[in-house]
Scaffold this active site. Structure first.
Site, PDB file in Angstrom:
ATOM      1  CB  SER A 102      -0.959  -0.044   1.191  1.00 36.34           C
ATOM      2  OG  SER A 102      -1.898   1.001   1.140  1.00 36.34           O
ATOM      3  CG  ASP A 241      -2.601   4.148  -1.438  1.00 38.71           C
ATOM      4  OD1 ASP A 241      -3.339   3.977  -2.424  1.00 38.71           O
ATOM      5  OD2 ASP A 241      -2.644   3.423  -0.422  1.00 38.71           O
ATOM      6  CG  ASP A 243      -2.933  -0.431  -2.320  1.00 40.57           C
ATOM      7  OD1 ASP A 243      -2.979   0.747  -1.911  1.00 40.57           O
ATOM      8  OD2 ASP A 243      -3.556  -1.356  -1.776  1.00 40.57           O
ATOM      9  CG  ASP A 245      -6.138   0.833  -0.704  1.00 42.64           C
ATOM     10  OD1 ASP A 245      -5.233   1.691  -0.624  1.00 42.64           O
ATOM     11  OD2 ASP A 245      -6.171  -0.180   0.037  1.00 42.64           O
TER      12      ASP A 245
END
EC number: 5.4.2.10
Length: 446
Positions: A102, A241, A243, A245
């Site tokens: 992440s 960010d 990833d 999400d």
């Protein structure tokens, strides 16, 4: 989550090369997941990743373990976490596996799972995987080994899905948007989504090299986006960010907009459009001002534990649609099963279109209460929150704040950190209080 040995609040995560983020553990995890899923009739899973260099190693190791358990793999390549959740559903796969840490730096990585419905794996399945990890590894006979293939049009499918949630009667024509992809998994997706809907897009953070993910860019570092918005005279900026999400936004004046402010705008607009089902789910970290403003508008509000999985659980349990975290995880169950930065950004743009307002105008009537967060690192086995000195100073600060502020101490679910948060009406006092508590927490780790 206390029952789990390997899984945290968001899968297995850590520093690459340190157990459990090692190739041997990834093979075993793939095998254990494959065994648990195969027992339920699964034959194929999807595997996607962000842009960390370690993703190549981990996806190969996972594939080997899954194949040994008799489960085939469809590789998606670099793909946002919410994109993997979506494609898991549409491909009717048994599960989706995400290789990502992440918002963390490149030297960290993680492995998390989605069930076939696009939600996080059920607790029972995670616990079964953990049980199998500690069992001796075996291998199915050769003719039953899982096979691997690559899905070449995964990015295009997800782009079309994101565009489909933006109302057909609306357009982004005339808008100038800066999009920061954090050199992460949305680098080849997010700019195209906004561009294909009509916006003039300036993109930054779209040149991943395996080592620069989240480095001084993206949703956790807004300086580059703020400067670019001002320089380009853009209408707004969107930061994702690594990833994809999480989302943060920047107004035309360079002012940062966090998840609480985005959630407020989406909640109010949904109420005005008659599309708000039930209320809003926040977390223990949600700014008290959001709760207060929603109450004024007769919008129910509840707090879940920190972590998007807990927000989603609460939304599902109450059959509500909208929730999120101040960190930028925004969930709308009308559109998706998990937090999605691109879709949340599109929802804000739709609200701007409906209201005929700029992002600055749409957000200006919500003022957050000063909230200060300090992270204190601790070592494995230490329990600083059990310290009598820490408990004493917390009680002292809570007494001083009365009903005009909050104190929250909690362990991070993904890193060895104690998060110390204080919220109140006077920022100077809040900063002094949070440092006072953080000092005692740090002392308890020595």
């Amino acid at each position: 989550m206390s029952e789990r040995k390997y899984f945290g609040t968001d899968g297995v995560r850590g520093r690459v090369g340190d157990y459990p983020i090692t190739p041997d553990f990834a093979v075993k995890l793939g095998w254990a997941a494959g065994r648990a899923l195969a027992a339920k009739g699964a034959s194929r899973v999807l595997v996607g990743k962000d842009t960390r260099v370690s993703g190549y190693m981990l996806e190969s190791a996972l594939e080997a373990g899954l194949a040994a358990a008799g489960v085939g793999v469809d590789f998606l390549g670099p793909m946002p976490t919410p994109g993997i959740a979506y494609l898991t559903r549409t491909f009717r796969a048994a599960a989706g596996i995400v290789i990502s840490a992440s918002h963390n730096p490149y030297y960290d990585n993680g492995i998390k799972f989605f069930a076939d419905n696009g939600h996080k794996l059920p607790d029972a399945t995670e616990l079964e995987i953990e049980r199998l990890i500690d069992e001796p590894m075996d291998c199915v006979i050769s003719e039953e080994l899982g096979r691997a293939r690559r899905i070449n049009d995964a990015a295009g499918r997800y782009i079309e899905f994101c565009k489909s949630v933006f109302p057909n009667e609306m357009t982004l024509e005339g808008l100038r948007i800066v999009v920061d992809c954090a050199h992460g998994a949305t680098y080849h997706i997010a700019p195209n989504v906004f561009r294909e809907l009509g916006a003039k897009v300036t993109e930054i953070g779209t040149e991943p090299n395996g080592l620069n993910i989240n480095h001084e860019c993206g949703a956790t570092h807004l300086d580059a986006l703020q400067k670019t918005v001002i320089k380009e005279k853009a209408d707004l900026g969107i930061a994702l960010d690594g990833d994809g999400d999480r989302i943060m936004m920047v107004t035309e004046n360079g002012r940062a907009i966090d998840g609480d402010e985005i959630l407020y705008m989406l909640a109010v607009t949904a109420q005005q459009q008659g599309q708000l089902q039930g209320g809003i789910v926040g977390t223990l970290m949600t700014n008290f001002a959001l709760e207060r403003e929603l109450n004024k508008r007769n919008i129910p509000f509840v707090r879940a534990k920190v972590g998007d999985r807990y927000v989603i659980e609460e939304l599902v349990n109450r059959d509500w649609y909208l929730g999120g975290e101040n960190s930028g995880h925004l969930i709308n169950r009308q559109h998706h099963t998990t937090g999605d930065g691109i879709i949340a950004g599109l929802q804000v743009l739709a609200a701007m279109y409906q209201e005929g307002k700029s992002l600055e105008q749409l957000s200006c009537d919500f003022k957050k209460m000063p909230q200060v967060l300090v992270n204190v690192r601790f070592e494995k086995g230490q329990q600083p929150l059990e310290s009598s000195a820490v408990k004493s100073v917390v009680k002292e600060v809570e007494s001083a704040l009365g009903d005009k502020g909050r104190v929250l101490l909690r362990k991070s679910g993904t890193e060895p950190l104690i998060r110390v948060m204080v919220e109140g009406e006077d920022e100077g006092n809040v900063r002094a209080y949070v440092q006072q508590i953080a000092n005692e927490v740090e002392a308890a780790t020595n």
